[in-house]
Design an enzyme around this catalytic site. Structure first.
Site, PDB file in Angstrom:
ATOM      1  N   ASP A   1       0.863  -1.181   0.000  1.00  0.00           N
ATOM      2  CA  ASP A   1       0.000   0.000   0.000  1.00  0.00           C
ATOM      3  C   ASP A   1       0.902   1.234   0.000  1.00  0.00           C
ATOM      4  O   ASP A   1       1.638   1.475   0.955  1.00  0.00           O
ATOM      5  CB  ASP A   1      -0.896   0.000   1.238  1.00  0.00           C
ATOM      6  CG  ASP A   1      -2.229   0.667   0.980  1.00  0.00           C
ATOM      7  OD1 ASP A   1      -2.246   1.671   0.242  1.00  0.00           O
ATOM      8  OD2 ASP A   1      -3.251   0.195   1.507  1.00  0.00           O
TER       9      ASP A   1
ATOM     10  N   ASP B   1      -2.731   4.638  -2.498  1.00  0.00           N
ATOM     11  CA  ASP B   1      -3.777   5.248  -1.680  1.00  0.00           C
ATOM     12  C   ASP B   1      -4.083   6.677  -2.149  1.00  0.00           C
ATOM     13  O   ASP B   1      -3.166   7.478  -2.353  1.00  0.00           O
ATOM     14  CB  ASP B   1      -3.308   5.260  -0.228  1.00  0.00           C
ATOM     15  CG  ASP B   1      -4.362   5.777   0.729  1.00  0.00           C
ATOM     16  OD1 ASP B   1      -5.413   5.142   0.844  1.00  0.00           O
ATOM     17  OD2 ASP B   1      -4.110   6.827   1.359  1.00  0.00           O
TER      18      ASP B   1
ATOM     19  N   GLU C   1      -6.076   4.400  -6.372  1.00  0.00           N
ATOM     20  CA  GLU C   1      -7.360   4.627  -5.708  1.00  0.00           C
ATOM     21  C   GLU C   1      -7.792   6.060  -5.981  1.00  0.00           C
ATOM     22  O   GLU C   1      -7.027   7.000  -5.764  1.00  0.00           O
ATOM     23  CB  GLU C   1      -7.255   4.412  -4.204  1.00  0.00           C
ATOM     24  CG  GLU C   1      -8.590   4.649  -3.484  1.00  0.00           C
ATOM     25  CD  GLU C   1      -8.439   4.892  -1.986  1.00  0.00           C
ATOM     26  OE1 GLU C   1      -9.353   4.524  -1.237  1.00  0.00           O
ATOM     27  OE2 GLU C   1      -7.412   5.464  -1.570  1.00  0.00           O
TER      28      GLU C   1
ATOM     29  N   HIS D   1     -11.160  -2.193   3.334  1.00  0.00           N
ATOM     30  CA  HIS D   1     -11.012  -1.754   4.717  1.00  0.00           C
ATOM     31  C   HIS D   1     -11.763  -0.455   5.014  1.00  0.00           C
ATOM     32  O   HIS D   1     -11.919  -0.092   6.186  1.00  0.00           O
ATOM     33  CB  HIS D   1      -9.535  -1.557   5.033  1.00  0.00           C
ATOM     34  CG  HIS D   1      -8.915  -0.443   4.255  1.00  0.00           C
ATOM     35  ND1 HIS D   1      -8.727  -0.498   2.893  1.00  0.00           N
ATOM     36  CD2 HIS D   1      -8.451   0.778   4.638  1.00  0.00           C
ATOM     37  CE1 HIS D   1      -8.182   0.619   2.478  1.00  0.00           C
ATOM     38  NE2 HIS D   1      -8.001   1.414   3.507  1.00  0.00           N
ATOM     39  N   ASP D   2     -12.213   0.246   3.981  1.00  0.00           N
ATOM     40  CA  ASP D   2     -12.942   1.502   4.160  1.00  0.00           C
ATOM     41  C   ASP D   2     -14.445   1.343   3.997  1.00  0.00           C
ATOM     42  O   ASP D   2     -15.183   2.333   4.101  1.00  0.00           O
ATOM     43  CB  ASP D   2     -12.468   2.541   3.131  1.00  0.00           C
ATOM     44  CG  ASP D   2     -11.114   3.135   3.473  1.00  0.00           C
ATOM     45  OD1 ASP D   2     -10.774   3.178   4.671  1.00  0.00           O
ATOM     46  OD2 ASP D   2     -10.404   3.555   2.537  1.00  0.00           O
TER      47      ASP D   2
END
Length: 563
Positions: free
Chosen positions: A111, A213, A255, A329-330
Protein backbone atom coordinates in the site's frame (compact mmCIF):
# COMPACT_ATOMS: atom_id res chain seq x y z
CA UNK A 1 11.47 -10.84 -9.52
CA UNK A 2 9.47 -13.43 -11.42
CA UNK A 3 5.77 -12.71 -11.12
CA UNK A 4 3.18 -15.49 -10.90
CA UNK A 5 0.54 -16.54 -13.39
CA UNK A 6 2.27 -15.34 -16.53
CA UNK A 7 0.89 -16.17 -19.98
CA UNK A 8 2.55 -15.04 -23.22
CA UNK A 9 -0.53 -13.75 -25.04
CA UNK A 10 -4.11 -13.07 -24.06
CA UNK A 11 -7.24 -13.89 -25.96
CA UNK A 12 -7.78 -10.20 -26.59
CA UNK A 13 -4.82 -10.05 -28.92
CA UNK A 14 -2.52 -7.95 -26.74
CA UNK A 15 0.27 -8.83 -24.36
CA UNK A 16 -1.17 -10.59 -21.37
CA UNK A 17 0.01 -9.69 -17.91
CA UNK A 18 -0.08 -12.10 -14.98
CA UNK A 19 -2.64 -9.97 -13.14
CA UNK A 20 -5.20 -10.26 -15.95
CA UNK A 21 -6.17 -13.72 -14.70
CA UNK A 22 -5.20 -13.28 -11.06
CA UNK A 23 -7.43 -12.44 -8.09
CA UNK A 24 -6.20 -10.04 -5.43
CA UNK A 25 -6.79 -10.49 -1.70
CA UNK A 26 -6.61 -7.56 0.70
CA UNK A 27 -5.06 -8.18 4.09
CA UNK A 28 -5.75 -5.58 6.78
CA UNK A 29 -2.82 -6.57 9.01
CA UNK A 30 -4.03 -5.44 12.43
CA UNK A 31 -7.19 -7.55 12.06
CA UNK A 32 -5.95 -10.62 10.17
CA UNK A 33 -4.00 -12.89 12.52
CA UNK A 34 -2.17 -12.17 15.78
CA UNK A 35 0.88 -14.39 16.39
CA UNK A 36 1.98 -13.07 19.78
CA UNK A 37 -1.22 -12.48 21.76
CA UNK A 38 -0.96 -8.70 22.01
CA UNK A 39 -4.40 -8.25 20.42
CA UNK A 40 -3.13 -6.86 17.13
CA UNK A 41 -2.50 -8.79 13.93
CA UNK A 42 1.06 -8.94 12.62
CA UNK A 43 3.25 -10.10 9.76
CA UNK A 44 4.15 -13.49 11.33
CA UNK A 45 0.41 -14.02 11.69
CA UNK A 46 -0.05 -13.35 7.97
CA UNK A 47 2.72 -15.81 7.15
CA UNK A 48 0.98 -18.45 9.24
CA UNK A 49 -2.16 -18.08 7.09
CA UNK A 50 -0.55 -18.17 3.65
CA UNK A 51 -1.80 -21.73 3.24
CA UNK A 52 -5.37 -20.45 3.47
CA UNK A 53 -4.72 -17.90 0.73
CA UNK A 54 -2.90 -20.40 -1.45
CA UNK A 55 -5.81 -22.83 -1.09
CA UNK A 56 -8.20 -20.05 -2.09
CA UNK A 57 -6.12 -19.52 -5.22
CA UNK A 58 -5.29 -15.81 -5.03
CA UNK A 59 -2.50 -14.41 -7.18
CA UNK A 60 -1.46 -11.48 -5.03
CA UNK A 61 -2.00 -9.92 -1.61
CA UNK A 62 -2.72 -6.22 -1.31
CA UNK A 63 -1.16 -5.53 2.08
CA UNK A 64 -2.56 -2.51 3.89
CA UNK A 65 0.19 -0.39 5.48
CA UNK A 66 2.65 -2.07 7.83
CA UNK A 67 5.15 0.80 7.79
CA UNK A 68 6.33 2.55 10.96
CA UNK A 69 3.47 4.77 12.12
CA UNK A 70 1.95 6.35 15.23
CA UNK A 71 -1.30 4.71 14.04
CA UNK A 72 -3.52 7.79 14.25
CA UNK A 73 -5.23 6.46 11.11
CA UNK A 74 -4.36 2.79 11.55
CA UNK A 75 -1.14 2.97 9.56
CA UNK A 76 -2.21 5.38 6.83
CA UNK A 77 -0.02 7.95 8.59
CA UNK A 78 3.53 6.84 7.90
CA UNK A 79 6.52 8.02 9.94
CA UNK A 80 9.13 5.89 8.14
CA UNK A 81 8.55 4.44 4.68
CA UNK A 82 11.53 2.09 4.99
CA UNK A 83 10.73 0.44 8.29
CA UNK A 84 8.00 -1.72 9.80
CA UNK A 85 5.80 -0.79 12.76
CA UNK A 86 6.98 -2.82 15.77
CA UNK A 87 3.45 -4.04 16.46
CA UNK A 88 3.50 -5.70 13.02
CA UNK A 89 7.04 -7.09 13.15
CA UNK A 90 10.37 -6.29 11.55
CA UNK A 91 11.90 -5.82 8.12
CA UNK A 92 13.17 -9.40 8.40
CA UNK A 93 9.56 -10.52 8.93
CA UNK A 94 8.54 -8.53 5.87
CA UNK A 95 11.26 -10.12 3.75
CA UNK A 96 10.14 -13.54 4.97
CA UNK A 97 6.52 -12.76 4.04
CA UNK A 98 7.58 -11.75 0.52
CA UNK A 99 9.65 -14.91 0.12
CA UNK A 100 7.09 -17.31 1.61
CA UNK A 101 4.29 -15.84 -0.47
CA UNK A 102 6.43 -16.12 -3.60
CA UNK A 103 6.93 -19.84 -2.94
CA UNK A 104 3.15 -20.14 -3.27
CA UNK A 105 3.02 -18.01 -6.46
CA UNK A 106 1.53 -15.10 -4.52
CA UNK A 107 2.93 -11.59 -4.99
CA UNK A 108 2.88 -8.99 -2.20
CA UNK A 109 1.47 -5.63 -3.32
CA UNK A 110 2.36 -2.82 -0.93
CA UNK A 111 0.00 0.00 0.00
CA UNK A 112 1.72 3.18 -1.23
CA UNK A 113 0.57 6.13 0.90
CA UNK A 114 2.28 9.18 -0.58
CA UNK A 115 -0.38 11.88 -0.69
CA UNK A 116 0.57 12.56 2.93
CA UNK A 117 2.92 11.40 5.66
CA UNK A 118 2.65 11.30 9.41
CA UNK A 119 3.32 14.51 11.30
CA UNK A 120 5.96 12.44 13.13
CA UNK A 121 7.92 11.71 9.96
CA UNK A 122 11.44 13.18 10.20
CA UNK A 123 10.67 15.26 7.11
CA UNK A 124 7.78 16.99 8.82
CA UNK A 125 9.58 17.38 12.12
CA UNK A 126 12.33 19.28 10.30
CA UNK A 127 9.79 21.21 8.20
CA UNK A 128 7.87 22.32 11.29
CA UNK A 129 10.99 23.47 13.14
CA UNK A 130 12.27 25.98 10.62
CA UNK A 131 11.56 27.33 7.16
CA UNK A 132 15.29 27.20 6.49
CA UNK A 133 15.59 23.52 5.56
CA UNK A 134 14.91 21.52 2.37
CA UNK A 135 12.19 19.48 4.08
CA UNK A 136 10.03 22.55 4.66
CA UNK A 137 9.27 22.54 0.95
CA UNK A 138 8.23 18.86 1.13
CA UNK A 139 4.89 20.02 2.55
CA UNK A 140 2.22 22.58 1.61
CA UNK A 141 2.50 25.77 3.67
CA UNK A 142 0.66 29.06 3.49
CA UNK A 143 0.85 32.27 5.50
CA UNK A 144 -2.08 33.14 7.80
CA UNK A 145 -5.01 35.20 6.57
CA UNK A 146 -4.95 38.90 7.51
CA UNK A 147 -6.86 38.11 10.70
CA UNK A 148 -4.30 35.45 11.65
CA UNK A 149 -6.64 32.59 10.84
CA UNK A 150 -6.30 29.82 8.25
CA UNK A 151 -5.61 30.79 4.63
CA UNK A 152 -9.14 29.69 3.64
CA UNK A 153 -12.09 27.77 5.02
CA UNK A 154 -11.30 24.42 3.40
CA UNK A 155 -12.50 21.48 5.49
CA UNK A 156 -10.64 18.21 6.03
CA UNK A 157 -12.23 14.93 4.99
CA UNK A 158 -12.10 13.72 8.61
CA UNK A 159 -13.71 16.92 9.90
CA UNK A 160 -12.50 20.36 10.95
CA UNK A 161 -10.24 22.79 9.12
CA UNK A 162 -7.84 21.47 6.48
CA UNK A 163 -5.20 23.89 7.83
CA UNK A 164 -3.16 23.64 11.04
CA UNK A 165 -0.90 26.38 12.43
CA UNK A 166 2.73 25.82 13.47
CA UNK A 167 3.98 28.76 15.62
CA UNK A 168 7.64 27.87 15.10
CA UNK A 169 7.43 28.72 11.41
CA UNK A 170 4.47 31.11 11.56
CA UNK A 171 2.57 29.21 8.83
CA UNK A 172 -0.30 26.84 8.31
CA UNK A 173 0.17 23.44 6.68
CA UNK A 174 -2.47 21.71 4.57
CA UNK A 175 -3.91 18.31 5.47
CA UNK A 176 -6.71 16.81 3.40
CA UNK A 177 -7.30 14.27 6.17
CA UNK A 178 -6.33 14.71 9.83
CA UNK A 179 -3.84 17.18 11.25
CA UNK A 180 -1.60 14.19 11.95
CA UNK A 181 -1.43 13.55 8.18
CA UNK A 182 0.18 16.59 6.50
CA UNK A 183 -0.06 16.53 2.71
CA UNK A 184 3.17 16.15 0.78
CA UNK A 185 4.06 18.82 -1.76
CA UNK A 186 4.28 16.87 -5.01
CA UNK A 187 5.22 20.00 -6.91
CA UNK A 188 8.65 19.77 -5.28
CA UNK A 189 10.99 17.67 -7.51
CA UNK A 190 13.18 16.75 -4.55
CA UNK A 191 10.18 15.29 -2.72
CA UNK A 192 9.18 13.28 -5.77
CA UNK A 193 12.74 11.95 -6.10
CA UNK A 194 12.61 10.78 -2.46
CA UNK A 195 9.36 8.91 -3.11
CA UNK A 196 10.59 7.28 -6.30
CA UNK A 197 13.76 6.12 -4.57
CA UNK A 198 11.68 4.61 -1.77
CA UNK A 199 9.48 2.80 -4.29
CA UNK A 200 12.52 1.31 -6.07
CA UNK A 201 13.85 0.22 -2.66
CA UNK A 202 10.69 -1.82 -2.01
CA UNK A 203 10.61 -3.26 -5.52
CA UNK A 204 14.21 -4.36 -5.13
CA UNK A 205 13.15 -6.18 -1.95
CA UNK A 206 10.78 -8.23 -4.07
CA UNK A 207 7.30 -6.70 -3.78
CA UNK A 208 5.03 -7.26 -6.77
CA UNK A 209 3.60 -3.78 -7.12
CA UNK A 210 1.69 -1.02 -5.38
CA UNK A 211 -1.85 -0.12 -4.49
CA UNK A 212 -1.70 3.68 -4.43
CA UNK A 213 -3.78 5.25 -1.68
CA UNK A 214 -5.87 8.30 -2.73
CA UNK A 215 -3.43 8.83 -5.59
CA UNK A 216 -5.86 11.19 -7.34
CA UNK A 217 -5.01 13.82 -4.69
CA UNK A 218 -1.31 14.23 -5.46
CA UNK A 219 -1.89 16.69 -8.33
CA UNK A 220 -3.84 19.16 -6.22
CA UNK A 221 -3.74 22.95 -6.43
CA UNK A 222 -4.74 24.18 -2.98
CA UNK A 223 -4.90 27.83 -4.03
CA UNK A 224 -7.68 27.12 -6.52
CA UNK A 225 -9.16 24.43 -4.24
CA UNK A 226 -8.80 21.75 -6.87
CA UNK A 227 -7.87 18.73 -4.80
CA UNK A 228 -9.13 15.64 -6.62
CA UNK A 229 -7.68 15.02 -10.09
CA UNK A 230 -5.82 18.31 -10.01
CA UNK A 231 -3.92 19.82 -12.93
CA UNK A 232 -0.62 18.10 -12.14
CA UNK A 233 -1.88 14.57 -11.48
CA UNK A 234 -1.26 12.78 -14.74
CA UNK A 235 2.10 14.43 -15.32
CA UNK A 236 3.24 13.10 -11.95
CA UNK A 237 1.91 9.60 -12.67
CA UNK A 238 3.63 9.51 -16.04
CA UNK A 239 6.87 10.64 -14.42
CA UNK A 240 6.47 7.92 -11.77
CA UNK A 241 6.01 5.37 -14.51
CA UNK A 242 9.17 6.51 -16.31
CA UNK A 243 11.27 6.74 -13.17
CA UNK A 244 10.10 3.63 -11.30
CA UNK A 245 7.58 1.35 -12.98
CA UNK A 246 8.60 1.02 -16.63
CA UNK A 247 10.26 -2.25 -17.53
CA UNK A 248 9.27 -4.04 -14.31
CA UNK A 249 6.87 -6.97 -14.16
CA UNK A 250 4.49 -5.70 -11.50
CA UNK A 251 0.94 -4.45 -10.96
CA UNK A 252 -0.19 -0.94 -10.01
CA UNK A 253 -3.66 -0.05 -8.78
CA UNK A 254 -4.62 3.55 -8.10
CA UNK A 255 -7.36 4.63 -5.71
CA UNK A 256 -9.55 7.57 -6.70
CA UNK A 257 -12.80 8.71 -5.12
CA UNK A 258 -13.32 11.18 -7.96
CA UNK A 259 -12.49 9.20 -11.09
CA UNK A 260 -15.39 8.84 -13.52
CA UNK A 261 -16.01 7.21 -16.87
CA UNK A 262 -14.95 10.54 -18.37
CA UNK A 263 -11.51 10.41 -16.72
CA UNK A 264 -10.92 6.69 -16.09
CA UNK A 265 -8.81 5.91 -19.13
CA UNK A 266 -6.48 8.77 -18.28
CA UNK A 267 -5.21 6.57 -15.46
CA UNK A 268 -5.15 3.15 -17.12
CA UNK A 269 -5.45 3.58 -20.88
CA UNK A 270 -3.17 1.24 -22.79
CA UNK A 271 -0.94 4.01 -24.13
CA UNK A 272 -1.01 6.33 -21.09
CA UNK A 273 1.96 4.75 -19.30
CA UNK A 274 0.55 5.54 -15.87
CA UNK A 275 -1.24 2.75 -13.92
CA UNK A 276 -2.60 -0.71 -14.70
CA UNK A 277 -6.04 -0.20 -13.17
CA UNK A 278 -7.92 2.05 -10.78
CA UNK A 279 -10.27 1.54 -7.85
CA UNK A 280 -13.32 3.69 -8.55
CA UNK A 281 -16.33 4.14 -6.28
CA UNK A 282 -19.33 5.03 -8.41
CA UNK A 283 -21.15 1.84 -7.39
CA UNK A 284 -20.31 2.56 -3.73
CA UNK A 285 -21.51 6.16 -3.79
CA UNK A 286 -24.86 5.03 -5.17
CA UNK A 287 -25.62 3.85 -1.63
CA UNK A 288 -24.84 7.20 0.04
CA UNK A 289 -27.14 10.11 0.70
CA UNK A 290 -26.25 12.78 -1.91
CA UNK A 291 -25.94 15.54 0.71
CA UNK A 292 -25.47 13.87 4.09
CA UNK A 293 -22.91 11.33 2.85
CA UNK A 294 -21.99 7.84 3.96
CA UNK A 295 -23.35 8.06 7.51
CA UNK A 296 -26.84 8.57 6.09
CA UNK A 297 -26.95 5.66 3.63
CA UNK A 298 -29.77 5.17 1.15
CA UNK A 299 -31.67 1.90 0.62
CA UNK A 300 -29.90 -0.30 -1.91
CA UNK A 301 -30.96 0.50 -5.48
CA UNK A 302 -30.07 -2.36 -7.83
CA UNK A 303 -30.80 -0.38 -11.00
CA UNK A 304 -28.41 2.42 -10.00
CA UNK A 305 -25.84 -0.19 -8.91
CA UNK A 306 -26.04 -1.94 -12.29
CA UNK A 307 -25.76 1.35 -14.14
CA UNK A 308 -22.50 2.09 -12.37
CA UNK A 309 -21.04 -1.40 -12.83
CA UNK A 310 -21.90 -1.69 -16.49
CA UNK A 311 -20.70 1.83 -17.33
CA UNK A 312 -17.19 0.78 -16.31
CA UNK A 313 -17.47 -2.51 -18.16
CA UNK A 314 -18.28 -0.52 -21.28
CA UNK A 315 -15.47 1.97 -20.65
CA UNK A 316 -12.85 -0.80 -20.47
CA UNK A 317 -14.31 -2.88 -23.28
CA UNK A 318 -11.44 -2.15 -25.68
CA UNK A 319 -8.93 -0.23 -23.58
CA UNK A 320 -7.72 -0.04 -20.00
CA UNK A 321 -8.47 -2.51 -17.24
CA UNK A 322 -10.85 -2.50 -14.28
CA UNK A 323 -10.37 -3.29 -10.58
CA UNK A 324 -13.45 -5.18 -9.39
CA UNK A 325 -14.47 -4.95 -5.73
CA UNK A 326 -17.39 -4.56 -3.35
CA UNK A 327 -15.47 -4.65 -0.06
CA UNK A 328 -12.32 -3.19 1.44
CA UNK A 329 -11.01 -1.75 4.72
CA UNK A 330 -12.94 1.50 4.16
CA UNK A 331 -16.31 -0.09 3.34
CA UNK A 332 -18.99 -2.11 5.11
CA UNK A 333 -19.22 -5.86 4.75
CA UNK A 334 -20.74 -6.49 1.33
CA UNK A 335 -23.28 -9.13 2.33
CA UNK A 336 -24.68 -6.71 4.93
CA UNK A 337 -24.75 -3.68 2.63
CA UNK A 338 -25.92 -5.14 -0.68
CA UNK A 339 -27.83 -8.24 0.25
CA UNK A 340 -28.98 -10.20 3.31
CA UNK A 341 -26.73 -11.12 6.22
CA UNK A 342 -29.52 -12.99 8.01
CA UNK A 343 -31.53 -15.97 6.81
CA UNK A 344 -30.14 -15.81 3.26
CA UNK A 345 -26.53 -14.97 4.12
CA UNK A 346 -24.95 -17.97 2.38
CA UNK A 347 -26.71 -17.70 -1.02
CA UNK A 348 -26.44 -13.90 -0.86
CA UNK A 349 -22.68 -14.02 -0.27
CA UNK A 350 -22.29 -16.48 -3.14
CA UNK A 351 -24.38 -14.37 -5.48
CA UNK A 352 -22.37 -11.23 -4.78
CA UNK A 353 -19.19 -13.18 -5.44
CA UNK A 354 -20.58 -14.67 -8.66
CA UNK A 355 -21.59 -11.32 -10.07
CA UNK A 356 -18.26 -9.67 -9.30
CA UNK A 357 -15.99 -12.51 -10.39
CA UNK A 358 -17.80 -13.08 -13.66
CA UNK A 359 -17.22 -9.48 -14.80
CA UNK A 360 -14.21 -8.32 -16.84
CA UNK A 361 -11.33 -7.03 -14.75
CA UNK A 362 -9.23 -8.09 -11.77
CA UNK A 363 -11.37 -9.09 -8.76
CA UNK A 364 -10.36 -8.26 -5.20
CA UNK A 365 -11.42 -10.26 -2.15
CA UNK A 366 -11.35 -8.50 1.20
CA UNK A 367 -10.39 -10.66 4.17
CA UNK A 368 -13.38 -12.53 5.58
CA UNK A 369 -15.47 -11.95 2.48
CA UNK A 370 -14.70 -15.53 1.42
CA UNK A 371 -16.64 -16.86 4.43
CA UNK A 372 -19.43 -14.27 4.35
CA UNK A 373 -18.43 -12.13 7.35
CA UNK A 374 -21.00 -9.50 8.27
CA UNK A 375 -21.18 -5.99 9.74
CA UNK A 376 -20.49 -5.75 13.46
CA UNK A 377 -23.49 -3.64 14.57
CA UNK A 378 -21.97 -1.93 17.58
CA UNK A 379 -24.38 -0.42 20.12
CA UNK A 380 -22.15 2.35 21.53
CA UNK A 381 -19.80 4.90 20.05
CA UNK A 382 -17.02 3.80 22.42
CA UNK A 383 -16.91 0.46 20.61
CA UNK A 384 -15.66 2.21 17.48
CA UNK A 385 -11.98 2.82 16.78
CA UNK A 386 -12.16 4.49 13.37
CA UNK A 387 -10.95 8.09 13.33
CA UNK A 388 -13.40 9.06 10.58
CA UNK A 389 -16.40 7.62 12.44
CA UNK A 390 -15.45 9.23 15.76
CA UNK A 391 -14.83 12.65 14.22
CA UNK A 392 -18.09 12.62 12.29
CA UNK A 393 -19.97 11.47 15.40
CA UNK A 394 -18.70 14.46 17.36
CA UNK A 395 -19.47 16.86 14.51
CA UNK A 396 -22.97 15.56 13.90
CA UNK A 397 -23.92 15.39 17.59
CA UNK A 398 -22.83 19.03 17.88
CA UNK A 399 -25.23 19.81 15.04
CA UNK A 400 -28.12 18.16 16.87
CA UNK A 401 -28.18 14.68 15.33
CA UNK A 402 -29.43 12.05 17.77
CA UNK A 403 -26.73 9.52 18.76
CA UNK A 404 -29.02 6.62 17.88
CA UNK A 405 -29.55 8.05 14.41
CA UNK A 406 -25.83 8.40 13.80
CA UNK A 407 -25.14 4.90 15.12
CA UNK A 408 -27.71 3.46 12.74
CA UNK A 409 -25.77 4.94 9.84
CA UNK A 410 -22.42 3.86 11.31
CA UNK A 411 -23.67 0.32 11.78
CA UNK A 412 -24.40 0.24 8.08
CA UNK A 413 -21.44 2.16 6.70
CA UNK A 414 -18.61 2.74 9.21
CA UNK A 415 -15.15 1.58 8.21
CA UNK A 416 -14.94 -0.44 11.43
CA UNK A 417 -17.46 -2.93 10.05
CA UNK A 418 -14.65 -4.31 7.90
CA UNK A 419 -12.00 -4.03 10.59
CA UNK A 420 -13.27 -6.45 13.21
CA UNK A 421 -10.93 -9.46 13.57
CA UNK A 422 -10.83 -12.20 10.97
CA UNK A 423 -12.92 -15.14 12.17
CA UNK A 424 -10.75 -18.24 11.88
CA UNK A 425 -12.53 -20.57 14.28
CA UNK A 426 -15.06 -20.85 17.10
CA UNK A 427 -12.26 -20.36 19.64
CA UNK A 428 -12.37 -17.17 21.77
CA UNK A 429 -12.12 -14.04 19.61
CA UNK A 430 -12.59 -16.18 16.53
CA UNK A 431 -9.09 -17.61 16.85
CA UNK A 432 -7.66 -14.22 15.87
CA UNK A 433 -5.75 -13.71 19.14
CA UNK A 434 -5.16 -15.29 22.52
CA UNK A 435 -5.21 -11.81 24.03
CA UNK A 436 -7.67 -8.91 23.99
CA UNK A 437 -8.30 -7.75 20.40
CA UNK A 438 -7.72 -4.09 19.56
CA UNK A 439 -11.34 -3.91 18.41
CA UNK A 440 -14.17 -6.20 19.46
CA UNK A 441 -14.72 -9.42 17.52
CA UNK A 442 -18.06 -9.74 15.78
CA UNK A 443 -20.17 -11.84 18.21
CA UNK A 444 -21.30 -14.14 15.40
CA UNK A 445 -17.85 -15.72 15.09
CA UNK A 446 -18.94 -19.10 16.60
CA UNK A 447 -21.24 -19.56 13.60
CA UNK A 448 -19.24 -17.78 10.87
CA UNK A 449 -15.59 -18.83 10.69
CA UNK A 450 -13.04 -20.43 8.38
CA UNK A 451 -12.74 -23.68 10.32
CA UNK A 452 -16.45 -24.33 10.00
CA UNK A 453 -16.64 -23.34 6.33
CA UNK A 454 -13.73 -25.33 4.93
CA UNK A 455 -15.06 -28.93 5.18
CA UNK A 456 -18.33 -28.08 3.39
CA UNK A 457 -18.06 -28.60 -0.41
CA UNK A 458 -20.95 -26.17 -0.85
CA UNK A 459 -19.54 -23.47 1.43
CA UNK A 460 -18.97 -19.82 0.57
CA UNK A 461 -15.22 -20.50 0.63
CA UNK A 462 -15.59 -23.37 -1.85
CA UNK A 463 -17.62 -21.10 -4.12
CA UNK A 464 -14.94 -18.40 -4.09
CA UNK A 465 -12.31 -21.03 -4.80
CA UNK A 466 -14.23 -22.19 -7.90
CA UNK A 467 -14.71 -18.64 -9.15
CA UNK A 468 -11.02 -17.78 -8.78
CA UNK A 469 -9.97 -20.95 -10.62
CA UNK A 470 -12.42 -20.28 -13.45
CA UNK A 471 -10.87 -16.89 -14.17
CA UNK A 472 -7.46 -18.52 -14.54
CA UNK A 473 -8.79 -21.24 -16.81
CA UNK A 474 -11.49 -19.63 -18.98
CA UNK A 475 -10.63 -16.99 -21.57
CA UNK A 476 -14.24 -15.82 -21.82
CA UNK A 477 -14.22 -14.93 -18.11
CA UNK A 478 -10.84 -13.26 -18.18
CA UNK A 479 -11.26 -11.32 -21.42
CA UNK A 480 -14.78 -11.54 -22.83
CA UNK A 481 -16.81 -8.40 -23.47
CA UNK A 482 -19.75 -7.68 -21.18
CA UNK A 483 -23.30 -7.27 -22.52
CA UNK A 484 -25.88 -6.23 -19.88
CA UNK A 485 -29.36 -7.75 -19.76
CA UNK A 486 -32.50 -6.29 -18.16
CA UNK A 487 -30.77 -3.09 -17.10
CA UNK A 488 -33.96 -1.56 -15.66
CA UNK A 489 -35.03 -4.65 -13.73
CA UNK A 490 -35.11 -3.70 -10.01
CA UNK A 491 -34.63 -7.27 -8.77
CA UNK A 492 -32.42 -9.18 -11.22
CA UNK A 493 -28.83 -8.54 -12.30
CA UNK A 494 -27.92 -10.36 -15.51
CA UNK A 495 -25.30 -10.11 -18.24
CA UNK A 496 -23.55 -12.02 -20.98
CA UNK A 497 -19.83 -12.30 -21.59
CA UNK A 498 -18.71 -12.85 -25.19
CA UNK A 499 -15.38 -13.94 -26.64
CA UNK A 500 -15.18 -15.43 -30.12
CA UNK A 501 -17.80 -18.15 -30.34
CA UNK A 502 -17.96 -18.70 -26.59
CA UNK A 503 -20.62 -17.17 -24.37
CA UNK A 504 -21.19 -16.89 -20.63
CA UNK A 505 -24.56 -16.11 -19.08
CA UNK A 506 -24.94 -14.84 -15.49
CA UNK A 507 -28.34 -14.32 -13.84
CA UNK A 508 -28.63 -13.28 -10.18
CA UNK A 509 -31.66 -12.71 -7.98
CA UNK A 510 -30.95 -9.79 -5.61
CA UNK A 511 -34.11 -10.25 -3.54
CA UNK A 512 -35.35 -12.49 -0.74
CA UNK A 513 -38.27 -13.56 -2.94
CA UNK A 514 -38.64 -16.13 -5.70
CA UNK A 515 -38.30 -14.57 -9.15
CA UNK A 516 -39.30 -15.79 -12.61
CA UNK A 517 -37.97 -14.39 -15.87
CA UNK A 518 -38.30 -15.35 -19.53
CA UNK A 519 -34.97 -15.33 -21.33
CA UNK A 520 -34.42 -13.55 -24.67
CA UNK A 521 -34.74 -15.85 -27.65
CA UNK A 522 -31.00 -15.89 -28.41
CA UNK A 523 -30.33 -17.37 -24.96
CA UNK A 524 -33.31 -19.67 -24.33
CA UNK A 525 -33.11 -23.44 -24.78
CA UNK A 526 -29.38 -23.47 -25.43
CA UNK A 527 -27.16 -26.46 -24.83
CA UNK A 528 -24.78 -25.49 -22.03
CA UNK A 529 -21.19 -26.69 -21.67
CA UNK A 530 -21.24 -26.42 -17.91
CA UNK A 531 -20.90 -24.19 -14.83
CA UNK A 532 -24.59 -24.20 -13.90
CA UNK A 533 -24.50 -24.14 -10.11
CA UNK A 534 -27.61 -23.49 -8.08
CA UNK A 535 -29.81 -25.09 -5.46
CA UNK A 536 -30.94 -27.54 -8.14
CA UNK A 537 -28.27 -27.95 -10.84
CA UNK A 538 -29.51 -27.38 -14.37
CA UNK A 539 -27.53 -28.53 -17.38
CA UNK A 540 -29.11 -26.62 -20.25
CA UNK A 541 -30.52 -23.13 -20.36
CA UNK A 542 -34.34 -23.16 -20.18
CA UNK A 543 -36.54 -20.54 -21.80
CA UNK A 544 -37.88 -19.49 -18.42
CA UNK A 545 -35.84 -19.08 -15.26
CA UNK A 546 -37.19 -19.70 -11.78
CA UNK A 547 -34.80 -18.32 -9.18
CA UNK A 548 -34.90 -18.78 -5.44
CA UNK A 549 -34.00 -15.90 -3.08
CA UNK A 550 -30.46 -14.63 -3.80
CA UNK A 551 -29.84 -17.46 -6.23
CA UNK A 552 -27.32 -16.99 -9.03
CA UNK A 553 -26.95 -19.09 -12.18
CA UNK A 554 -24.02 -19.27 -14.59
CA UNK A 555 -23.77 -21.12 -17.90
CA UNK A 556 -21.09 -21.35 -20.59
CA UNK A 557 -22.30 -22.16 -24.09
CA UNK A 558 -21.42 -21.66 -27.75
CA UNK A 559 -22.91 -18.92 -29.89
CA UNK A 560 -25.23 -19.79 -32.74
CA UNK A 561 -23.59 -19.64 -36.17
CA UNK A 562 -23.46 -16.04 -37.34
CA UNK A 563 -23.87 -14.55 -33.85
Amino acid sequence: MTAPLQHPKSARGHDERWWHRATGYQVYPRSFSDSDGDGMGDIPGIISKLGHLSDLGVGFIWLSPVYASPMVDNGYDISDYRDIAPEFGTLDDMDRLIAEARKRDIAIVMDLVVNHSSSLHPWFKAAAATRDCPEHAYYIWRDPAPDGGPPDDAQAAFGGSAWSFVPEVGQYYFHFFSGAQPDLNWQNPALRAEIYDMMRWWLDRGVGGFRMDVISLIGKDVDTRIYEEGPYLHGFLQEMHREVLAGRDLVTIGESWSVSTETGLRYCGRDREELDMVFEFSHIREGWHPELGKFAPKPFDLVAFKRALFAWQELTRDDGWHALFLSNHDLPRQVSFYADDGAHRRPAAKTLATVLHMLRGTPFVYQGEEIGMTNARFDRIDQYRDLETLNHFNAQIAEGVEPSEFLAGANRNSRDNARTPMQWSAAPNGGFTTGTPWIETNPNYPDINVEQDLPDPDSIFAHYKRLIALRRDRDVIAFGQTEPLWEDDPDILAFERRLGAERLLVVANFTNRDQTRALPSHLANRAAKGLAWSHAPRDDIPDRLELQPFESLVWIFDAEPGQ
